[in-house]
Design a protein around this motif. Structure first.
Motif, mmCIF file in Angstrom:
data_model
loop_
_atom_site.group_PDB
_atom_site.id
_atom_site.type_symbol
_atom_site.label_atom_id
_atom_site.label_comp_id
_atom_site.label_asym_id
_atom_site.label_seq_id
_atom_site.Cartn_x
_atom_site.Cartn_y
_atom_site.Cartn_z
ATOM 1 N N ARG A 8 0.736 -1.123 -0.029
ATOM 2 C CA ARG A 8 0.034 0.108 -0.099
ATOM 3 C C ARG A 8 0.967 1.236 0.067
ATOM 4 O O ARG A 8 1.644 1.441 0.923
ATOM 5 N N THR A 9 0.845 1.993 -1.071
ATOM 6 C CA THR A 9 1.503 3.130 -1.112
ATOM 7 C C THR A 9 1.057 4.308 -0.185
ATOM 8 O O THR A 9 0.006 4.570 0.019
ATOM 9 N N ARG A 10 2.194 4.930 0.797
ATOM 10 C CA ARG A 10 1.863 5.781 1.810
ATOM 11 C C ARG A 10 1.242 6.976 0.935
ATOM 12 O O ARG A 10 1.636 7.415 -0.176
ATOM 13 N N LEU A 11 0.186 7.712 1.753
ATOM 14 C CA LEU A 11 -0.236 8.752 1.506
ATOM 15 C C LEU A 11 -0.299 9.853 2.316
ATOM 16 O O LEU A 11 -0.828 9.545 3.756
ATOM 17 N N VAL A 12 0.234 11.106 2.295
ATOM 18 C CA VAL A 12 0.213 12.139 3.164
ATOM 19 C C VAL A 12 -0.334 13.310 2.640
ATOM 20 O O VAL A 12 -0.204 13.925 1.277
ATOM 21 N N MET A 13 -1.588 13.703 3.359
ATOM 22 C CA MET A 13 -2.460 14.570 2.857
ATOM 23 C C MET A 13 -2.776 15.961 3.723
ATOM 24 O O MET A 13 -3.159 15.575 4.820
ATOM 25 N N GLY A 14 -2.614 17.018 3.367
ATOM 26 C CA GLY A 14 -2.913 18.176 4.019
ATOM 27 C C GLY A 14 -4.529 18.832 3.743
ATOM 28 O O GLY A 14 -4.902 18.538 2.816
ATOM 29 N N ASN A 15 -4.961 19.155 4.777
ATOM 30 C CA ASN A 15 -6.285 19.814 4.936
ATOM 31 C C ASN A 15 -6.276 21.086 5.383
ATOM 32 O O ASN A 15 -5.981 21.343 6.492
ATOM 33 N N ASP A 38 9.489 11.838 -3.113
ATOM 34 C CA ASP A 38 9.824 10.453 -2.728
ATOM 35 C C ASP A 38 8.881 9.500 -3.372
ATOM 36 O O ASP A 38 7.663 9.533 -3.114
ATOM 37 N N PRO A 39 9.138 8.666 -4.418
ATOM 38 C CA PRO A 39 8.327 8.017 -5.210
ATOM 39 C C PRO A 39 7.512 6.876 -4.350
ATOM 40 O O PRO A 39 6.509 6.308 -4.811
ATOM 41 N N ALA A 40 7.996 6.618 -2.964
ATOM 42 C CA ALA A 40 7.190 5.625 -2.040
ATOM 43 C C ALA A 40 5.982 6.347 -1.235
ATOM 44 O O ALA A 40 5.361 5.711 -0.706
ATOM 45 N N VAL A 41 5.781 7.799 -1.542
ATOM 46 C CA VAL A 41 4.950 8.437 -0.663
ATOM 47 C C VAL A 41 4.295 9.373 -1.543
ATOM 48 O O VAL A 41 4.751 10.215 -2.292
ATOM 49 N N GLU A 42 3.062 9.442 -1.621
ATOM 50 C CA GLU A 42 1.984 10.336 -2.224
ATOM 51 C C GLU A 42 1.590 11.526 -1.453
ATOM 52 O O GLU A 42 1.347 11.367 -0.147
ATOM 53 N N LEU A 43 1.954 12.739 -1.986
ATOM 54 C CA LEU A 43 1.540 13.997 -1.417
ATOM 55 C C LEU A 43 0.299 14.631 -1.833
ATOM 56 O O LEU A 43 0.272 14.560 -3.294
ATOM 57 N N ALA A 44 -0.641 15.266 -1.097
ATOM 58 C CA ALA A 44 -1.667 16.118 -1.697
ATOM 59 C C ALA A 44 -2.296 16.927 -0.606
ATOM 60 O O ALA A 44 -1.889 16.797 0.563
ATOM 61 N N VAL A 45 -2.688 17.942 -1.147
ATOM 62 C CA VAL A 45 -3.492 19.015 -0.319
ATOM 63 C C VAL A 45 -4.795 19.250 -0.798
ATOM 64 O O VAL A 45 -5.285 19.249 -1.871
ATOM 65 N N CYS A 46 -5.665 19.449 0.350
ATOM 66 C CA CYS A 46 -7.183 20.011 -0.043
ATOM 67 C C CYS A 46 -7.329 21.136 0.372
ATOM 68 O O CYS A 46 -7.243 21.513 1.490
ATOM 69 N N VAL A 47 -7.750 21.963 -0.607
ATOM 70 C CA VAL A 47 -7.702 23.509 -0.316
ATOM 71 C C VAL A 47 -9.131 23.951 -0.222
ATOM 72 O O VAL A 47 -9.971 23.366 -1.059
ATOM 73 N N PRO A 48 -9.520 25.257 0.130
ATOM 74 C CA PRO A 48 -10.948 25.777 0.070
ATOM 75 C C PRO A 48 -11.167 26.127 -1.347
ATOM 76 O O PRO A 48 -10.322 26.359 -2.276
ATOM 77 N N PHE A 49 -12.471 25.830 -1.568
ATOM 78 C CA PHE A 49 -12.962 25.886 -3.025
ATOM 79 C C PHE A 49 -12.276 27.339 -3.686
ATOM 80 O O PHE A 49 -11.999 26.983 -5.167
ATOM 81 N N PRO A 50 -12.329 28.356 -3.440
ATOM 82 C CA PRO A 50 -11.862 29.559 -4.099
ATOM 83 C C PRO A 50 -10.611 29.594 -4.607
ATOM 84 O O PRO A 50 -9.922 30.137 -5.492
ATOM 85 N N TYR A 51 -9.642 28.547 -4.076
ATOM 86 C CA TYR A 51 -8.290 28.448 -4.313
ATOM 87 C C TYR A 51 -7.887 27.236 -5.088
ATOM 88 O O TYR A 51 -6.716 27.274 -5.399
ATOM 89 N N LEU A 52 -8.871 26.549 -5.621
ATOM 90 C CA LEU A 52 -8.469 25.189 -6.468
ATOM 91 C C LEU A 52 -7.754 25.951 -7.779
ATOM 92 O O LEU A 52 -6.946 25.227 -8.017
ATOM 93 N N ALA A 53 -8.210 26.961 -8.258
ATOM 94 C CA ALA A 53 -7.289 27.418 -9.536
ATOM 95 C C ALA A 53 -6.171 27.581 -9.459
ATOM 96 O O ALA A 53 -5.222 27.387 -10.056
ATOM 97 N N GLN A 54 -5.761 28.420 -8.094
ATOM 98 C CA GLN A 54 -4.338 28.680 -7.840
ATOM 99 C C GLN A 54 -3.582 27.367 -7.760
ATOM 100 O O GLN A 54 -2.388 27.329 -8.080
ATOM 101 N N VAL A 64 2.953 16.947 -6.280
ATOM 102 C CA VAL A 64 1.858 16.921 -5.190
ATOM 103 C C VAL A 64 0.509 17.378 -5.994
ATOM 104 O O VAL A 64 0.507 18.270 -6.814
ATOM 105 N N SER A 65 -0.427 16.203 -5.765
ATOM 106 C CA SER A 65 -1.710 16.517 -6.228
ATOM 107 C C SER A 65 -2.570 17.127 -5.432
ATOM 108 O O SER A 65 -2.254 17.478 -4.207
ATOM 109 N N TRP A 66 -3.847 17.651 -5.909
ATOM 110 C CA TRP A 66 -4.601 18.544 -5.091
ATOM 111 C C TRP A 66 -6.285 17.933 -5.056
ATOM 112 O O TRP A 66 -6.458 17.164 -6.017
ATOM 113 N N GLY A 67 -6.622 18.603 -4.156
ATOM 114 C CA GLY A 67 -8.288 18.124 -3.882
ATOM 115 C C GLY A 67 -9.060 19.175 -3.241
ATOM 116 O O GLY A 67 -8.815 20.191 -2.697
ATOM 117 N N ALA A 68 -10.388 18.879 -3.073
ATOM 118 C CA ALA A 68 -11.144 19.842 -2.329
ATOM 119 C C ALA A 68 -11.433 19.290 -0.884
ATOM 120 O O ALA A 68 -11.283 17.830 -0.481
#
Length: 249
Positions: A8-15, A38-54, A64-68
């Motif tokens: 299972r690939t590690r995932l560290v996600m920011g809210n 680090d190819p062994a760890v996925e990074l992501a951030v979940c940002v407020p709706f108005p800043y998705l474009a940014q 780093v991938s992103w979400g809501a």
């Protein structure tokens, strides 16, 4: 049989929750974009709706991938103030949080609604991160496993195919933003119970994250536990170097 951790690939996600502005976001996103992947760890951030474009511009082409932080259970229509999965996909979102404890407590979201939002996310091409967790009162009463089983039940009912595509995040409500964190052993105990429930529903590979005052100083001990596959990080995700140190752990 429980899946071994290295499958299972590690995932560290920011809210980010309801934090940030264009100027501070630019600095934070630039710091994340420049971090060493680090190819062994996925990074992501979940940002407020108005800043998705940014976020989509600043993180494009990076590691780093992103979400809501929420999504409507509806695909479209007369739902003022709601945001659909297809709208999030338009901004390059990969992830969306559903059922965060703040949504459950402040907005009265039921576990069935959380499951409905997870379905809407999956139908729209997003990965839902289903959040579960108990309050301090429930924890002290020894009701943790019962509460989480109730919260997960409508999600488990979605079936094996859906469960294979989601992420579960265990966030004890008493540890969110309080500076308190479950001990690694406490967290592992709950993660193991969640893992057993998922396995019973036919899903061996669903990743389970821990959230609740995760920081660089406690991340390594949490990640050492067999059933903790990463973290959903709150306040510490607002500081690029701290967030990256958590991922490095």
């Amino acid at each position: 049989m429980t899946a071994t951790k290295n499958t299972r690939t590690r995932l560290v996600m920011g809210n980010w929750k309801m934090n940030g502005n264009l100027a501070t976001n630019a600095e934070l996103l630039a710091g994340l974009h420049l971090g060493q992947p680090d190819p062994a760890v996925e990074l992501a951030v979940c940002v407020p709706f108005p800043y998705l474009a940014q976020a989509s511009v600043a993180l494009a082409g990076g590691h780093v991938s992103w979400g809501a932080q929420d999504v409507s259970a509806h695909a479209q229509g007369a739902y003022t103030g709601e945001v659909s999965a297809s709208m999030l996909v338009d901004f390059g979102c990969r992830w969306v949080l559903v059922g965060h404890s703040e949504r459950r407590s402040m907005h009265g979201e039921s576990s069935q609604l959380v499951a409905d939002k997870a379905v809407a996310a999956l139908d729209g091409g997003l990965v839902p991160v289903v959040c579960v967790g108990e309050t301090l009162t429930e924890q002290e009463a020894g009701q943790t496993n019962q509460v989480i089983a109730q919260q997960l039940a409508p999600v488990l009912a979605l079936g094996t195919e859906a469960l294979a595509k989601i992420v579960v995040a265990y966030e004890p409500v008493w540890a969110i933003g309080t500076g308190r964190s479950a001990t690694p052993e406490q967290a592992q105990h709950v993660h193991a119970a969640i893992r057993a429930s998922l396995a019973g529903a036919g899903s061996q590979q669903t990743r389970i994250l821990y959230g609740g005052s995760v920081k660089a100083s406690n991340a390594a001990s949490l990640f050492a536990m067999n059933d903790i596959d990463g973290a959903l990080v709150g306040g510490a995700s607002l500081v690029a170097q701290e967030f990256l140190r958590i991922a490095a752990a």
